[in-house]
Write an enzyme that holds these catalytic residues in place. Structure first.
Site, short mmCIF file in Angstrom:
data_model
loop_
_atom_site.label_atom_id
_atom_site.label_comp_id
_atom_site.label_asym_id
_atom_site.label_seq_id
_atom_site.Cartn_x
_atom_site.Cartn_y
_atom_site.Cartn_z
N HIS A 195 -2.91 2.98 -3.71
CA HIS A 195 -1.73 3.70 -4.19
C HIS A 195 -0.52 2.78 -4.36
O HIS A 195 0.61 3.22 -4.26
CB HIS A 195 -1.39 4.85 -3.24
CG HIS A 195 -2.56 5.66 -2.80
ND1 HIS A 195 -3.44 6.25 -3.69
CD2 HIS A 195 -3.04 5.93 -1.55
CE1 HIS A 195 -4.40 6.87 -3.01
NE2 HIS A 195 -4.19 6.69 -1.73
N ARG A 196 -0.78 1.50 -4.60
CA ARG A 196 0.27 0.49 -4.76
C ARG A 196 1.08 0.26 -3.49
O ARG A 196 2.19 -0.27 -3.53
CB ARG A 196 1.22 0.85 -5.93
CG ARG A 196 0.53 0.84 -7.30
CD ARG A 196 -0.05 -0.55 -7.59
NE ARG A 196 -0.61 -0.69 -8.92
CZ ARG A 196 -1.90 -0.52 -9.22
NH1 ARG A 196 -2.76 -0.16 -8.27
NH2 ARG A 196 -2.33 -0.70 -10.44
N LEU A 197 0.54 0.65 -2.36
CA LEU A 197 1.20 0.39 -1.07
C LEU A 197 0.66 -0.93 -0.52
O LEU A 197 -0.06 -0.97 0.48
CB LEU A 197 0.95 1.56 -0.10
CG LEU A 197 1.46 2.92 -0.58
CD1 LEU A 197 1.16 4.01 0.45
CD2 LEU A 197 2.95 2.86 -0.87
#
Length: 217
Positions: A195-197
């Site tokens: 999740h682009r974390l």
């Protein structure tokens, strides 16, 4: 490029799922983690795992990048070799600050290094030069790096000429060939996350120790 192709590029993405990086798992010395990640890149048989993007800045503030191979690293810093008449060498003569980036995409990892260069001693340069394959040694004599040439045949002709000249005995070290050691000021480790974390940790030199901060992705 048509609009459909541009739209495809805009939507290219994938999830990063290979795992995270946690503060509790970080060593105090960034080179310990770098050695571990580099060893894993080698074990994964990534193409050119020691390839790094080297960024320098000219006298007008214009950044330049190119791929160079890391040849050694230890507690004193990271080492690469080059033609001392090259564009990068000219930049470093006036501005010794440098940035390196190791793009290990297949492992969903990047390492960025910021630091300052100093030229290697002649002893170090000679030792490494004569460890190279003989034809690479001759190749170092052929190119006036970054200068304009009319055709590839110019290089090939010069290579054959020098190969004949140096067919007997040791290939001498060119006076214009040398290397640099980067004294590391900071290192950033990036590990892709879902999740682009992404996980990012920034090591910054603090006297004889290192300060470690987590950065937002």
């Amino acid at each position: 490029m048509n609009d459909d192709s541009l739209q495809q590029i805009a939507h290219l993405r994938r999830e990063y799922t290979r795992g995270g990086l946690r503060r509790k798992d970080l060593p105090d010395d960034p080179l310990v983690l770098f050695e571990q990640w580099l060893s894993q890149a080698v074990a994964a048989q990534l193409p050119d795992p020691t390839a790094m993007s080297v960024a320098t800045v000219d006298e007008h503030g214009q950044p330049y990048q190119r791929i160079v191979l890391l040849k050694h690293f230890d507690s004193r810093g990271m080492v690469f070799y080059t033609n001392l008449g090259s564009r990068k060498a000219q930049h470093l003569e006036k501005n010794p600050r440098i940035s390196l980036l190791f793009p290990w995409h297949m492992l969903e990892r990047q390492v960025m290094v910021l630091g300052r260069v100093e030229k290697l001693s002649m002893i170090d340069v000679i030792k490494y030069f004569h460890s190279r394959p003989r034809e690479s040694q001759i190749g170092a004599w052929v190119s006036k790096q970054s200068s304009r040439i009319s055709a590839r045949g110019v290089l090939e002709g010069k290579f054959l000429e020098l190969k004949q000249k140096f067919q007997q005995g040791e290939v001498p070290l060119p006076s214009f060939w040398g290397g640099y050691r980067i004294t590391i000021d900071s290192m950033e480790f990036w590990q892709g996350g879902e999740h682009r974390l992404h996980d990012r940790f920034f090591y910054q030199r603090d006297n004889e120790a290192w300060k470690i901060d987590r950065l937002a992705p």
